[in-house]
Every structure is written in structure tokens, then in C-alpha cells.
Write an enzyme that holds these catalytic residues in place. Structure first.
Site, mmCIF file in Angstrom:
data_model
loop_
_atom_site.group_PDB
_atom_site.id
_atom_site.type_symbol
_atom_site.label_atom_id
_atom_site.label_comp_id
_atom_site.label_asym_id
_atom_site.label_seq_id
_atom_site.Cartn_x
_atom_site.Cartn_y
_atom_site.Cartn_z
ATOM 1 N N LYS A 152 -4.472 15.848 89.993
ATOM 2 C CA LYS A 152 -4.859 14.710 90.828
ATOM 3 C C LYS A 152 -6.165 14.996 91.572
ATOM 4 C CE LYS A 152 -1.534 12.764 93.133
ATOM 5 N NZ LYS A 152 -1.303 11.520 92.391
ATOM 6 N N ARG A 200 -0.160 13.440 99.027
ATOM 7 C CA ARG A 200 0.463 13.478 97.698
ATOM 8 C C ARG A 200 0.348 14.874 97.082
ATOM 9 N NH1 ARG A 200 0.613 8.039 95.393
ATOM 10 N NH2 ARG A 200 -0.566 6.578 96.663
ATOM 11 N N GLY A 230 6.745 11.959 89.590
ATOM 12 C CA GLY A 230 7.934 11.686 90.391
ATOM 13 C C GLY A 230 8.730 12.900 90.812
ATOM 14 N N MET A 252 7.762 15.556 92.694
ATOM 15 C CA MET A 252 7.495 16.066 94.046
ATOM 16 C C MET A 252 7.274 14.901 95.004
ATOM 17 S SD MET A 252 5.289 19.492 93.206
ATOM 18 C CE MET A 252 4.232 18.685 92.031
ATOM 19 N N ARG A 268 -5.360 10.329 84.855
ATOM 20 C CA ARG A 268 -4.854 11.555 84.223
ATOM 21 C C ARG A 268 -4.595 11.249 82.762
ATOM 22 N NH1 ARG A 268 0.909 11.547 87.504
ATOM 23 N NH2 ARG A 268 1.699 9.582 86.694
ATOM 24 N N HIS A 318 9.665 4.728 86.856
ATOM 25 C CA HIS A 318 10.048 6.134 86.722
ATOM 26 C C HIS A 318 10.821 6.365 85.430
ATOM 27 C CE1 HIS A 318 12.899 9.503 87.313
ATOM 28 N NE2 HIS A 318 11.856 10.093 87.858
ATOM 29 N N ARG A 354 21.547 31.841 52.845
ATOM 30 C CA ARG A 354 22.735 32.596 53.259
ATOM 31 C C ARG A 354 23.837 32.383 52.233
ATOM 32 N NH1 ARG A 354 20.971 29.863 58.786
ATOM 33 N NH2 ARG A 354 20.648 28.291 57.175
ATOM 34 N N ARG A 413 19.536 36.159 50.699
ATOM 35 C CA ARG A 413 20.240 37.268 51.357
ATOM 36 C C ARG A 413 21.595 37.479 50.692
ATOM 37 N NH1 ARG A 413 21.766 36.570 57.570
ATOM 38 N NH2 ARG A 413 23.433 35.290 56.675
ATOM 39 N N GLU A 448 17.052 43.837 61.427
ATOM 40 C CA GLU A 448 17.825 43.247 62.532
ATOM 41 C C GLU A 448 18.488 44.309 63.412
ATOM 42 O OE1 GLU A 448 20.736 40.675 60.594
ATOM 43 O OE2 GLU A 448 20.446 41.844 58.760
ATOM 44 N N SER A 474 11.989 40.913 56.433
ATOM 45 C CA SER A 474 12.239 39.637 57.093
ATOM 46 C C SER A 474 12.985 39.945 58.389
ATOM 47 C CB SER A 474 13.073 38.715 56.202
ATOM 48 O OG SER A 474 13.318 37.495 56.852
ATOM 49 N N GLY A 514 15.285 39.426 61.155
ATOM 50 C CA GLY A 514 16.401 38.564 61.545
ATOM 51 C C GLY A 514 16.520 38.577 63.057
ATOM 52 N N ASP A 555 20.034 38.434 65.220
ATOM 53 C CA ASP A 555 20.788 39.677 65.412
ATOM 54 C C ASP A 555 19.939 40.770 66.055
ATOM 55 O OD1 ASP A 555 23.149 38.674 64.568
ATOM 56 O OD2 ASP A 555 23.242 39.760 62.664
ATOM 57 N N CYS A 580 13.110 35.122 60.039
ATOM 58 C CA CYS A 580 14.015 34.088 59.528
ATOM 59 C C CYS A 580 15.094 33.713 60.541
ATOM 60 C CB CYS A 580 14.650 34.524 58.216
ATOM 61 S SG CYS A 580 15.648 36.028 58.356
ATOM 62 N N TYR A 630 4.693 34.807 57.445
ATOM 63 C CA TYR A 630 5.380 33.519 57.443
ATOM 64 C C TYR A 630 6.469 33.484 58.512
ATOM 65 C CZ TYR A 630 9.330 35.685 54.973
ATOM 66 O OH TYR A 630 10.400 36.485 54.636
#
Length: 895
Positions: free
Chosen positions: A35, A105, A114, A116, A360, A476, A582, A638, A766, A785, A787, A790, A852, A872
Site C-alpha cells: 500500500k 491502515r 481484510g 488486518m 495493487r 470480502h 507401484r 518399483r 529412502e 529415485s 522416495g 519414506d 518420486c 526429474y
């Protein structure tokens, strides 16, 4: 004491603006808040901005470090700024004849609409109100004074809003008034006396008369509201750091409630619901700004076109005040061109003169954000890479979910304004606390309220959609719902809500709490019952922007999927392979589970191999379907991971049923279940440990993979890229033994068929030990990969299934900034991932690295993966577009 609190002697805390100049500008957002920075920028642009000054976010930091005290040099700077403000306005703060009134404000660097507190009309007391009355009229002056007393008492003194509403409604009833507009100046004077008596009774002290005491009380209240419950929740939901703090802006008041030539309103330079390039907004004649945003009165549209589209009979600003409208549209065009983004404007018209109170970057739906970004790129305003950054990855969730089908039966029970698009089904709830509690139990709810306020933020977040009886397109409810991606219908004027009876009524019909309704936010309709939905269209602008995103990113995005439906969905969403299939999920199919159980219950290898021979064609068929859909893309499969007892019945009744269906002996079945039961199965006989103990299981699965890949190659001409993944490896020896099993199965199949394909064998990382030994393990692994589900459990020593009992407390106390099962714990789990990547590449430079776990679809975690140099990420199908966009953001931000 912190650094900001210590170094106060030469610190600048206060920044002035107005009169065509400003101490700050838009680049100082972190210091002045959104603001304050934008008001300074507008002042420098020569726009009509009421003058004022901003207390910086550094004051907020110091305020909390000094345990809610101020730096010693602040008061003098505020006095100086106040004197400058008096000079610019020609008015005196607390002056009996020509009083200066101000608003106070909040303004954080990130928009928190809205959340604060705000105080208006500050500076009025029993003396200055007379001066205001002499200049602007008695009724206006005393109405302003009672508004100030009510707002200040609520925000600063902590008195409930209801205290004053009861006094006002009781007075109107005794005077036989229906509307506030019927109140005279004498009526307002009488109300003010009652308000002041109530304050004296509640607090045992009078309402403050000294304007400077009022000012410091309001400043402290606004800084204090940074740590109120709704602000804390909003920051958590929107990933806004607590240490940013808020600025406070003190600004000369201008009045939209001085009669028929005055007005107040909110406007957007483009439609925030759908992104259309049309001037969009609402206004109220003879009103203050809070009346528009709070939804207390339903405002009129700004333009004739908008009024016609809504079927509104109210005169738009374009016709009621044509000269003001022309000036406002010119300002709007100038601001959008200057900021190169859709702007959300607040304005006031005082006696025919336009003032800009705020600009804004506007909150918008995901659909609008997408269209605006692509349109602005097409208009030459943005580069494609800038357009990509304009759409937050998390917003895509809104675009990836169903809408109401064209041929659906629409039993409309309520009509209102189409405040936020999308569709949702849920049970009617009238209370925000109840909505949050029901959602916590997994129930879909629709929050139905007369109007919403910032106190409803938790219920709105919990709800699938929001419906309000009052309020307009910039109320609001509408603004927050659009920001959250919730469908919303506002201003349903025929909606009568009886919370005591637990029912709402509309057009002679009743809907009870708990009844199921459907909300169509795009049409502004509420339908009875659950309505037929259709899948989203992801072509057009979506395809264009995602194409730009794909050009920018370096991380590949795969999916976690094993069913044909999920695999196809992920492929349609742009998945570049499978990062986690899986195989255990396939074993639970009703046609297979008896064979799986027979294999588990076998007393020797021969019995297990017999059962596995029956499972082989089933597994082969599974992999053939996956390979057909994925074509030549890599597919990480897997091998069996969970402990075997998960496939067996557990209760006596289940055991008896299985025994009867399978012909197995119930006593033997009970004994075998007991033998396989584990105290801590997550760390028990699972993953590669199953393969080491029962290598014939992995041998069958590997054979199924290679036979399927060869069959699909012959059938389609496209050669799949199987990547066989060994789970839960902690040592190179485990992987080496099981790689021999997989390689042996491949050799046998290739020999039988007379054809070969390329494949990889790697492991799922993992366990912390695997990360530490990654250099050694990589000598036998073509890929890692991570995991992270886990790995998070084993690193933090926290069970994901039980963490819900205490993780929220940990987050609230700042022990964890975010749930570590949602966003990667960079300092712990993340450090292990980086270490494993570095050590793995040191012994195998070309090793392929990915994750993954569910973190693969979390934008913050995707950014971490990019920074860590992974190849990846893999996530659930509906998170694939989110991961693609997050990967593009990570790449663009790092350049």
C-alpha cells in the site's frame, strides 16, 4: 535485542507522500508495504492521491523485538510527518474549526485483503466534530463521529461489534426507523452518547479525546493485528513469512459519504473472474469505502456494459458521474500500463472530485490469471517468460477440476452474483467453526453466510464453495474466494438465513443444514442436490502458457501411476514418463488377491513359484497397458515393496471368510497371519528385503516387465524404456544381488524371444544410510529415485500416519516452517538428497536422479529439486501441470 531494535539513532522510520512528491516509490515494497509503496508511486505519477505518510515494516520488526514498544526516535519522526500533512492539507489535527481527519491502515508487502485492521475518521472528538459540522453539515459530521467511535472501539479498545449494533438497532426500532439514512443529526448525537456510555461501562474509562492518543492507539492496533489469528492463518495458507511484518499508512481522509455528489468504489482494470479486458468494478453513492468491501450494502456496477450483463437496474457510475468515470478509466489505463499487470483500485469521490486511495496487483482466479498473462504477452506488454511467472503453480489446481455439465439438471434454489467461478458440491453449513471441523473429518461443505468477515477465513478455506446473502463482486467473500480458488455466489438478495433453526429459505423453498447443494460460481447459481460435472478443457490459453513453461524448464516431469486411467490422465497432462509404478497396487485386485495370498501362504519355494506362475500373465498384462499408453517414454517400475501381511486378512471374521472362499484351512491361515505380523512394518520385512528372502517374487515381476515391453514393441513399433527399481536399499550388496536377479530374468526372456531392449536397474533412495553410501551404491545403480515420503519418515523419525497429532503444534511453534510431508525439509532431508546426488555422481557421473514422493508435486519442493540438479520430479497425475509450471518458475528465477 535484535539488530533493528538496537540501531535506532539514525534509522529512518517514516516516509511521506502526496502533493506530487514522495519519499518512496514502488521499488520499496519490502520497506513500505504494498500500500505505502504504491501510494508513493501514484503520487510521483501525479495522480490525485490524498497526502499521508507510512511507518515502515522496520517499525513492525522493532515493535515486536522491543516487546511492543517503539524505537525512541519514532515519535519525533511521526510528529514531523504529521506537521507536513497539516501543511499539505491546510488543516489542523484536532483543530476545533478545520480538523484534519486521517485513516490508519495496514499494508504488508504481500496483499492480505481484510486480514488486518483499519481505522477511519481518526481525529474526531467532541470539539473537532463541531468544526467538521460547520464545514460539511451536522448529519455528516455526527454520522462520521459515530462510525469512528464504533470502529476505533472495536479495533483498538477490543469491544465487540455487536455492542454498538445492538444500541443502533434498538434505537431505530424505538424511533420506528428502518434504514440508517432516516437518522438525523440529532439521532446520531443521541447514539454517540449511548456509545460513549457503553465504552465507559465496559472499560471503566472514557473514549479517548486527544487525537494524538487516538493516533498512537490505532498505529499500535494495526501493528498488533499482524499477529492476530486470521492474519497468522492467512500467512500460513499463502506462504507469507512472519518476519516480513506490515507497514502502517496514515492518510488524510476524503469522504465518499458527503451526499449525492460523493461516492466510493473498487475497480479492476480487467475482469478478475475470467480475465476479459473490460473495466470492472462497483461503487456506492454517499458511502465510505468499508461499506463496499464489507458487503454491508450491495453496490452498483461501474459501467453500463457491466450493469447490462448483470441485469442491474442501478445507474452505473458511467452515467451517474460521467466526468468522474472518464477520469477514473484514464487513471486505470495509466496504472495498468505503468505496472504491466491487472490493477485493483480503490477510489473515493468527494463532492465530485476523484481521489485514488490504493492500487495493487489484483487478486484473480486461476482462469483469469491464465488469460491475462497470455493476453498481455500477445499485446506485447509481457515477454512469454514473464507471462509464465504471472501464474502461480498452485493456482493450476483451480483449472484442473470439473465444472457443471451443459446437460445437467439444474434445480436452481438461489441466484446471486457470479463472484468466483468454478463448481463444487457439499453439505450446507452456516458456521465457520463447524465448516472447519467437518472438513477436518473429510466431509465436503459449502459455507452459507449472510456475509463473511475476516474472522471466517478458516471456514472459507475449509469450504468447497461460499454463498452469501449480501455483498457484491468486490466484497470480502468475493475477493478472498477468488484468491483461494473457491467458487462463490454473493449478493443473493432473496436468500434468508435462519442460523438458529439451521435452515435457509429462498423463493418459498427451505434447505436445511447438512443438505447437499451444488454451487455454480460462474453462473451465480446454487442448485439443489449433487449435479453432473465435466472435465476441464486444457487447450487454448492453457496449452499456450504451458508450452512456454516447457521451453523454460530443465527438470523433466513424470507421474506416479499404475492404473491405465491414471497413466492416461497423466499423459494427457503432459507427463514425460512414469517415475513410480507401484506394483503392489495391482496385487489387490479382486481377481488376483486369492493367488497372491496363496503365494504368501505357501510353505516352500515350489509352492510360491506355482502361485507366481499364475500371477505372471496378470502382471504382464498390467505392464503392457502402461507401455502402450506411455509409448517410448521411460517407465520406472518399483518391484514389490510392502510387507506381505498387508495382503492377508486380519480379523477373525475376515480370516473365516477368506478360508471359506479359498478352501484354505482357517487354523493354518490364522497361524500364518500371526507369523507375518510385524511390530513396526515400515521398518520391517519389506522392500528389497522381500526380494532377498524370496527372489522368485522379483524374478517373476522382472520377467513380466521384459515380456510386456517386447510384446508392445512388436505390437506398436514403439520400444518402451523400462527402469526396474529396487526399493528400500541400504547397501550396495542388496542392490547387487537383486540386480543379478533382474538381469537374469532379462537374459532369459531375451533368449526365449530372440529380441532385446534397453533397460535400467536402479534403486529407490529412502534410507539415510543409502544417502550416506550413495557413492558405493551408485556403482551398481543406473538411477536413483528419492522416495521422499519414506526418507522423511526415516530421517525425522516421524510416522507419517501418526504425525497429524502433533505436526500442527510444531508448525504453530515454528519448529517446522511447513509440514515436512508436504514440502521437503531442506535442512534435513534436503541435505541428504544433495549429499546422495553429489556422492552418486562422483562414482557414476551419468547417473539419472529424480524424486518420486508426493513432494514431486509441491512447487517449493520442485524448486529445491531444480536447485539440487536433479533430472526429474514425479508426482500424482493431477499435479503434473503444477510441477511443469513450478519447474519453469524455478528455472526462470534462477537465471
Amino acid at each position: 535485542m535484535g539488530e533493528a531494535a538496537r540501531q535506532t539513532a539514525d534509522e529512518r522510520w517514516v516516509y511521506a507522500f502526496g502533493g506530487g512528491t514522495a519519499d518512496g516509490d514502488a521499488t520499496m515494497r519490502n520497506l513500505l508495504g504494498g500500500k505505502g509503496a504504491n501510494l508513493a508511486e501514484m503520487a510521483k505519477l501525479g495522480l490525485p492521491v490524498p497526502p499521508g505518510f507510512t511507518l515502515s515494516t522496520s517499525v513492525c520488526t522493532a515493535y515486536y523485538e522491543l516487546e511492543r514498544e517503539y524505537p525512541s526516535t519514532l515519535a519525533a519522526q511521526v510528529e514531523e510527518a504529521l506537521a507536513d500533512l497539516e501543511a499539505k492539507t491546510g488543516k489542523g489535527f484536532g483543530d476545533a474549526e478545520n480538523p484534519l481527519l486521517v485513516s490508519v491502515r495496514s499494508g504488508a508487502r504481500a496483499s492480505m485483503p481484510g486480514m488486518m485492521d483499519t481505522v477511519l475518521n481518526l481525529g474526531l472528538n467532541s470539539t473537532s466534530v463541531k468544526g467538521l459540522a460547520a464545514k460539511a453539515g451536522e448529519r455528516f459530521a455526527y454520522d462520521s463521529y459515530r462510525r469512528f467511535i464504533q470502529m476505533y472501539s472495536n479495533v483498538v479498545l477490543g469491544l465487540g461489534h455487536d455492542t454498538f449494533e445492538y444500541i443502533l438497532e434498538d434505537y431505530k426500532e424505538r424511533q420506528d426507523y428502518e434504514l440508517d439514512t432516516e437518522m438525523t443529526a440529532e439521532d446520531w448525537k443521541a447514539i454517540i452518547v449511548q456509545y460513549q456510555d457503553a465504552i465507559q461501562k465496559e472499560r471503566n474509562e472514557p473514549f479517548p479525546e486527544d487525537p494524538k492518543d487516538q493516533l498512537w492507539g490505532a498505529i499500535s492496533a494495526v501493528f498488533g493485528s499482524w499477529m492476530n489469528d486470521r492474519a497468522i492463518l492467512y500467512r500460513k495458507l499463502n506462504d507469507i513469512p512472519q518476519d516480513w511484518g506490515t507497514a502502517v499508512t496514515v492518510q488524510a481522509m476524503v469522504f465518499g459519504n458527503m451526499g449525492e455528489t460523493s461516492a466510493t468504489g473498487v475497480a479492476f482494470t480487467r475482469d478478475p473472474s475470467n480475465g476479459d479486458k473490460t473495466f470492472y468494478g462497483e461503487y456506492l453513492i454517499n458511502a465510505q469505502g468499508e461499506d463496499v468491501v464489507a458487503g454491508i450494502r450491495t453496490p452498483a456496477p461501474i459501467s453500463r456494459a457491466r450493469a447490462d450483463s448483470l441485469g442491474s437496474d442501478d445507474a452505473p457510475l458511467e452515467e451517474a458521474m460521467p466526468e468522474v468515470y472518464a477520469e477514473l478509466t484514464a487513471v486505470a489505463d495509466k496504472l495498468e500500463a505503468h505496472y504491466r499487470d491487472m490493477q485493483d483500485l480503490e477510489f473515493t469521490v468527494e463532492d465530485g472530485r476523484l481521489y485514488m486511495l490504493q492500487t495493487r496487483n489484483g487478486k484473480r482466479t486461476a482462469g483469469a490469471a491464465l488469460k491475462i498473462a497470455v493476453d498481455m504477452a500477445s499485446e506485447g506488454v509481457l515477454e512469454p517468460k514473464e507471462a509464465v511467472l504471472r501464474l502461480e503453480p498452485g493456482q493450476l489446481d483451480q483449472l484442473l477440476h470439473p465444472t457443471i455439465a451443459d446437460d445437467a439438471v439444474r434445480d436452481v434454489v438461489v441466484r446471486g452474483l457470479p463472484a468466483s467461478p468454478g463448481a463444487a458440491v457439499g453439505k450446507v453449513v452456516f458456521d465457520s467453526d463447524k465448516a472447519a471441523a467437518m472438513a477436518e473429518r473429510g466431509e465436503d461443505v459449502i459455507l452459507v453466510r449472510v456475509e463473511t468477515s475476516p474472522e471466517d477465513i478458516h471456514g472459507m478455506h475449509a469450504a468447497r464453495a461460499i454463498v452469501t446473502a449480501r455483498g457484491g463482486m468486490t466484497s470480502h467473500a468475493a475477493v478472498v474466494a477468488r484468491g483461494m480458488g473457491r467458487p462463490c455466489v454473493c449478493g443473493a438478495t432473496g436468500l434468508q438465513i435462519d442460523t438458529a433453526a439451521g435452515v435457509f429459505r429462498s423463493a418459498g423453498r427451505e434447505v436445511r443444514e447438512g443438505d447437499v447443494i451444488t454451487v455454480d460460481g460462474a453462473a451465480g447459481e446454487v442448485l439443489l442436490g449433487s449435479v453432473k460435472m465435466i472435465q476441464p478443457d486444457l487447450s487454448g490459453d492453457f496449452g499456450t502458457l504451458m508450452g512456454w513453461a516447457d521451453e523454460a524448464r530443465t527438470l523433466k516431469v513424470r507421474c506416479n501411476a499404475e492404473t491405465p486411467v491414471d497413466v492416461q490422465t497423466a499423459r494427457d497432462f503432459g507427463a514425460e514418463g512414469i517415475g513410480l509404478c507401484r506394483t503392489e497396487h495391482m496385487f489387490f485386485d479382486a481377481d488376483r488377491i486369492p493367488t497372491v495370498r496363496a503365494m504368501i501362504l505357501s510353505e516352500d519355494e515350489a509352492g510360491r513359484r506355482d502361485a507366481l506362475t499364475k500371477l505372471l500373465p496378470m502382471q504382464r498384462s498390467d505392464f503392457e497397458e502402461i507401455f502402450r499408453i506411455m509409448g517410448g517414454l521411460p517407465c520406472t517400475i518399483r518391484l514389490l515393496d510392502p510387507p506381505l501381511h498387508e495382503f492377508l486378512p486380519h480379523s477373525k471374521d475376515d480370516i473365516a471368510e477368506v478360508a471359506e472362499v479359498s478352501g484354505l484351512d482357517a487354523e493354518m491361515l490364522t497361524r500364518r497371519v500371526g507369523e507375518l505380523q510385524e511390530s513396526n512394518p515400515m521398518l520391517g520385512h519389506r522392500g528389497c528385503r522381500l526380494g532377498i528372502t524370496y527372489p522368485e517374487i522379483y524374478e517373476m515381476q522382472a520377467r513380466a516387465i521384459f515380456e510386456a515391453a517386447l510384446n508392445v514393441t512388436k505390437e506398436t513399433g514403439e520400444t518402451p524404456e523400462p527402469e526396474v527399481m529396487i526399493p528400500l536399499v541400504g547397501t550396495r550388496a542388496e542392490l547387487a544381488i537383486l540386480k543379478d536377479v533382474v538381469d537374469g530374468a532379462a537374459k532369459a526372456v531375451f533368449s526365449e524371444v530372440g529380441e532385446t531392449i534397453d533397460y535400467l536397474v536402479g534403486t529407490m533412495i529412502e534410507l539415510p544410510r543409502a544417502c550416506l553410501q550413495a557413492g558405493d551404491i551408485a556403482q551398481s545403480a543406473a538411477f536413483f529415485s528419492f522416495g521422499t515420503n519414506d526418507l522423511t519418515q526415516t530421517t525425522l523419525g516421524i510416522s507419517r500416519d501418526d504425525a497429524g497429532r502433533f505436526l500442527k503444534t510444531y508448525e504453530d511453534k515454528g519448529i517446522y516452517e511447513k509440514d515436512p510431508f508436504v514440502t521437503v525439509d531442506r535442512d534435513g532431508v534436503g541435505e541428504l538428497v544433495r549429499l546422495a546426488a553429489e556422492r552418486g555422481r562422483s562414482t557414476r557421473p551419468g547417473i539419472k536422479l529424480g524424486i518420486c514422493g508426493e513432494h514431486g508435486g509441491d512447487p517449493a519442493s520442485v524448486e529445491f529439486c531444480h536447485e539440487s540438479g536433479l533430472d526429474y520430479v514425479s508426482c500424482s497425475p493431477y499435479r503434473v501441470p503444477i510441477a511443469r509450471l513450478a519447474a519453469a518458475h524455478a528455472a526462470l528465477k534462477s537465471t
